[in-house]
Motif scaffolding. Structure first.
Motif, PDB file in Angstrom:
ATOM      1  N   ARG A  76     138.207  17.908  15.023  1.00 48.46           N
ATOM      2  CA  ARG A  76     137.691  17.241  13.827  1.00 48.46           C
ATOM      3  C   ARG A  76     137.390  15.788  14.167  1.00 48.46           C
ATOM      4  O   ARG A  76     138.165  15.138  14.868  1.00 48.46           O
ATOM      5  CB  ARG A  76     138.745  17.306  12.739  1.00 48.46           C
ATOM      6  CG  ARG A  76     138.358  16.573  11.478  1.00 48.46           C
ATOM      7  CD  ARG A  76     139.462  16.614  10.483  1.00 48.46           C
ATOM      8  NE  ARG A  76     139.422  17.900   9.810  1.00 48.46           N
ATOM      9  CZ  ARG A  76     140.288  18.276   8.896  1.00 48.46           C
ATOM     10  NH1 ARG A  76     141.281  17.491   8.572  1.00 48.46           N
ATOM     11  NH2 ARG A  76     140.186  19.429   8.316  1.00 48.46           N
ATOM     12  N   PRO A  77     136.256  15.260  13.694  1.00 49.74           N
ATOM     13  CA  PRO A  77     135.971  13.844  13.960  1.00 49.74           C
ATOM     14  C   PRO A  77     137.030  12.966  13.294  1.00 49.74           C
ATOM     15  O   PRO A  77     137.566  13.329  12.247  1.00 49.74           O
ATOM     16  CB  PRO A  77     134.594  13.610  13.351  1.00 49.74           C
ATOM     17  CG  PRO A  77     134.335  14.764  12.460  1.00 49.74           C
ATOM     18  CD  PRO A  77     135.233  15.892  12.884  1.00 49.74           C
ATOM     19  N   PRO A  78     137.342  11.840  13.911  1.00 48.54           N
ATOM     20  CA  PRO A  78     138.377  10.977  13.319  1.00 48.54           C
ATOM     21  C   PRO A  78     137.946  10.433  11.964  1.00 48.54           C
ATOM     22  O   PRO A  78     136.769  10.174  11.732  1.00 48.54           O
ATOM     23  CB  PRO A  78     138.527   9.856  14.332  1.00 48.54           C
ATOM     24  CG  PRO A  78     137.321   9.901  15.179  1.00 48.54           C
ATOM     25  CD  PRO A  78     136.767  11.286  15.097  1.00 48.54           C
ATOM     26  N   GLU A  79     138.909  10.306  11.092  1.00 49.38           N
ATOM     27  CA  GLU A  79     138.659   9.724   9.775  1.00 49.38           C
ATOM     28  C   GLU A  79     138.385   8.228   9.939  1.00 49.38           C
ATOM     29  O   GLU A  79     138.969   7.582  10.801  1.00 49.38           O
ATOM     30  CB  GLU A  79     139.896   9.903   8.878  1.00 49.38           C
ATOM     31  CG  GLU A  79     140.233  11.336   8.579  1.00 49.38           C
ATOM     32  CD  GLU A  79     139.272  11.962   7.591  1.00 49.38           C
ATOM     33  OE1 GLU A  79     138.799  11.251   6.688  1.00 49.38           O
ATOM     34  OE2 GLU A  79     138.992  13.158   7.726  1.00 49.38           O
ATOM     35  N   PRO A  80     137.479   7.683   9.131  1.00 51.97           N
ATOM     36  CA  PRO A  80     137.275   6.225   9.220  1.00 51.97           C
ATOM     37  C   PRO A  80     138.581   5.523   8.879  1.00 51.97           C
ATOM     38  O   PRO A  80     139.243   5.861   7.904  1.00 51.97           O
ATOM     39  CB  PRO A  80     136.205   5.926   8.174  1.00 51.97           C
ATOM     40  CG  PRO A  80     135.872   7.203   7.509  1.00 51.97           C
ATOM     41  CD  PRO A  80     136.674   8.305   8.129  1.00 51.97           C
ATOM     42  N   SER A  81     138.942   4.581   9.713  1.00 51.48           N
ATOM     43  CA  SER A  81     140.225   3.909   9.496  1.00 51.48           C
ATOM     44  C   SER A  81     140.027   2.592   8.759  1.00 51.48           C
ATOM     45  O   SER A  81     138.952   2.007   8.750  1.00 51.48           O
ATOM     46  CB  SER A  81     140.915   3.652  10.834  1.00 51.48           C
ATOM     47  OG  SER A  81     140.146   2.769  11.598  1.00 51.48           O
ATOM     48  N   ASP A  82     141.082   2.145   8.189  1.00 45.45           N
ATOM     49  CA  ASP A  82     141.103   0.854   7.511  1.00 45.45           C
ATOM     50  C   ASP A  82     141.124  -0.230   8.581  1.00 45.45           C
ATOM     51  O   ASP A  82     141.999  -0.222   9.442  1.00 45.45           O
ATOM     52  CB  ASP A  82     142.348   0.777   6.631  1.00 45.45           C
ATOM     53  CG  ASP A  82     142.487  -0.543   5.918  1.00 45.45           C
ATOM     54  OD1 ASP A  82     141.499  -1.284   5.828  1.00 45.45           O
ATOM     55  OD2 ASP A  82     143.597  -0.824   5.443  1.00 45.45           O
ATOM     56  N   PRO A  83     140.148  -1.171   8.574  1.00 41.70           N
ATOM     57  CA  PRO A  83     140.136  -2.203   9.610  1.00 41.70           C
ATOM     58  C   PRO A  83     141.424  -3.009   9.675  1.00 41.70           C
ATOM     59  O   PRO A  83     141.820  -3.475  10.727  1.00 41.70           O
ATOM     60  CB  PRO A  83     138.962  -3.098   9.234  1.00 41.70           C
ATOM     61  CG  PRO A  83     138.193  -2.380   8.204  1.00 41.70           C
ATOM     62  CD  PRO A  83     139.080  -1.311   7.636  1.00 41.70           C
ATOM     63  N   ALA A  84     142.095  -3.151   8.555  1.00 45.16           N
ATOM     64  CA  ALA A  84     143.342  -3.921   8.551  1.00 45.16           C
ATOM     65  C   ALA A  84     144.450  -3.202   9.317  1.00 45.16           C
ATOM     66  O   ALA A  84     145.349  -3.828   9.842  1.00 45.16           O
ATOM     67  CB  ALA A  84     143.781  -4.194   7.117  1.00 45.16           C
ATOM     68  N   SER A  85     144.368  -1.869   9.406  1.00 41.84           N
ATOM     69  CA  SER A  85     145.391  -1.136  10.122  1.00 41.84           C
ATOM     70  C   SER A  85     144.970  -0.807  11.548  1.00 41.84           C
ATOM     71  O   SER A  85     145.667  -0.096  12.253  1.00 41.84           O
ATOM     72  CB  SER A  85     145.718   0.160   9.372  1.00 41.84           C
ATOM     73  OG  SER A  85     144.605   1.027   9.411  1.00 41.84           O
ATOM     74  N   ASP A  86     143.826  -1.306  11.968  1.00 48.02           N
ATOM     75  CA  ASP A  86     143.335  -1.060  13.326  1.00 48.02           C
ATOM     76  C   ASP A  86     144.304  -1.673  14.332  1.00 48.02           C
ATOM     77  O   ASP A  86     144.840  -2.750  14.126  1.00 48.02           O
ATOM     78  CB  ASP A  86     141.948  -1.681  13.481  1.00 48.02           C
ATOM     79  CG  ASP A  86     141.222  -1.207  14.722  1.00 48.02           C
ATOM     80  OD1 ASP A  86     141.761  -0.338  15.425  1.00 48.02           O
ATOM     81  OD2 ASP A  86     140.122  -1.704  14.978  1.00 48.02           O
ATOM     82  N   ALA A  87     144.511  -0.978  15.434  1.00 49.75           N
ATOM     83  CA  ALA A  87     145.479  -1.428  16.434  1.00 49.75           C
ATOM     84  C   ALA A  87     144.969  -2.599  17.272  1.00 49.75           C
ATOM     85  O   ALA A  87     145.756  -3.294  17.898  1.00 49.75           O
ATOM     86  CB  ALA A  87     145.857  -0.275  17.344  1.00 49.75           C
ATOM     87  N   THR A  88     143.656  -2.822  17.310  1.00 48.02           N
ATOM     88  CA  THR A  88     143.138  -3.921  18.116  1.00 48.02           C
ATOM     89  C   THR A  88     143.209  -5.226  17.338  1.00 48.02           C
ATOM     90  O   THR A  88     142.815  -5.287  16.179  1.00 48.02           O
ATOM     91  CB  THR A  88     141.682  -3.663  18.553  1.00 48.02           C
ATOM     92  OG1 THR A  88     140.886  -3.438  17.394  1.00 48.02           O
ATOM     93  CG2 THR A  88     141.580  -2.481  19.473  1.00 48.02           C
ATOM     94  N   PRO A  89     143.715  -6.267  17.963  1.00 51.92           N
ATOM     95  CA  PRO A  89     143.821  -7.560  17.280  1.00 51.92           C
ATOM     96  C   PRO A  89     142.439  -8.140  16.936  1.00 51.92           C
ATOM     97  O   PRO A  89     141.466  -7.891  17.644  1.00 51.92           O
ATOM     98  CB  PRO A  89     144.528  -8.458  18.291  1.00 51.92           C
ATOM     99  CG  PRO A  89     145.072  -7.553  19.333  1.00 51.92           C
ATOM    100  CD  PRO A  89     144.266  -6.299  19.300  1.00 51.92           C
ATOM    101  N   ALA A  90     142.379  -8.911  15.880  1.00 48.33           N
ATOM    102  CA  ALA A  90     141.130  -9.533  15.447  1.00 48.33           C
ATOM    103  C   ALA A  90     140.892 -10.855  16.154  1.00 48.33           C
ATOM    104  O   ALA A  90     139.878 -11.506  15.909  1.00 48.33           O
ATOM    105  CB  ALA A  90     141.161  -9.753  13.934  1.00 48.33           C
ATOM    106  N   VAL A  91     141.819 -11.254  17.014  1.00 45.85           N
ATOM    107  CA  VAL A  91     141.702 -12.544  17.687  1.00 45.85           C
ATOM    108  C   VAL A  91     141.931 -12.392  19.185  1.00 45.85           C
ATOM    109  O   VAL A  91     142.538 -11.428  19.641  1.00 45.85           O
ATOM    110  CB  VAL A  91     142.716 -13.576  17.121  1.00 45.85           C
ATOM    111  CG1 VAL A  91     142.434 -13.880  15.669  1.00 45.85           C
ATOM    112  CG2 VAL A  91     144.137 -13.108  17.330  1.00 45.85           C
TER     113      VAL A  91
END
Length: 81
Positions: A11-26
């Motif tokens: 199954r294709p991955p569900e769109p994730s919440d950007p706030a819960s994304d594991a990659t840091p925003a900085v």
């Protein structure tokens, strides 16, 4: 003799919440230094004087990824002219 085989398709991955994304925003200053092939000292100086867009969080400098890439793209566009 043929067997009936059921093939499971992932199954294709569900769109994730950007706030819960594991990659840091900085980025850290060290990461930006590596990306630009600069020394940490030169990168810190550029962050302190505002050349590289950064934020001070407590005693730490962080570089927002979007702002950094926008700044870098603008620098590269300026050099093409």
């Amino acid at each position: 003799m043929r067997r009936n085989v059921i093939q499971l398709v992932p199954r294709p991955p569900e769109p994730s919440d950007p706030a819960s994304d594991a990659t840091p925003a900085v980025y850290t200053v060290t990461e930006v230094a590596r990306l630009l092939s600069l020394s940490r000292g030169i990168t810190y100086a550029s962050v302190r004087d505002g050349t590289i867009p950064a934020l001070r969080v407590g005693s730490r400098w962080v570089i927002p990824k979007r702002r950094f890439h926008t700044w870098l793209d603008g620098r590269m566009e300026g050099e093409k002219r």
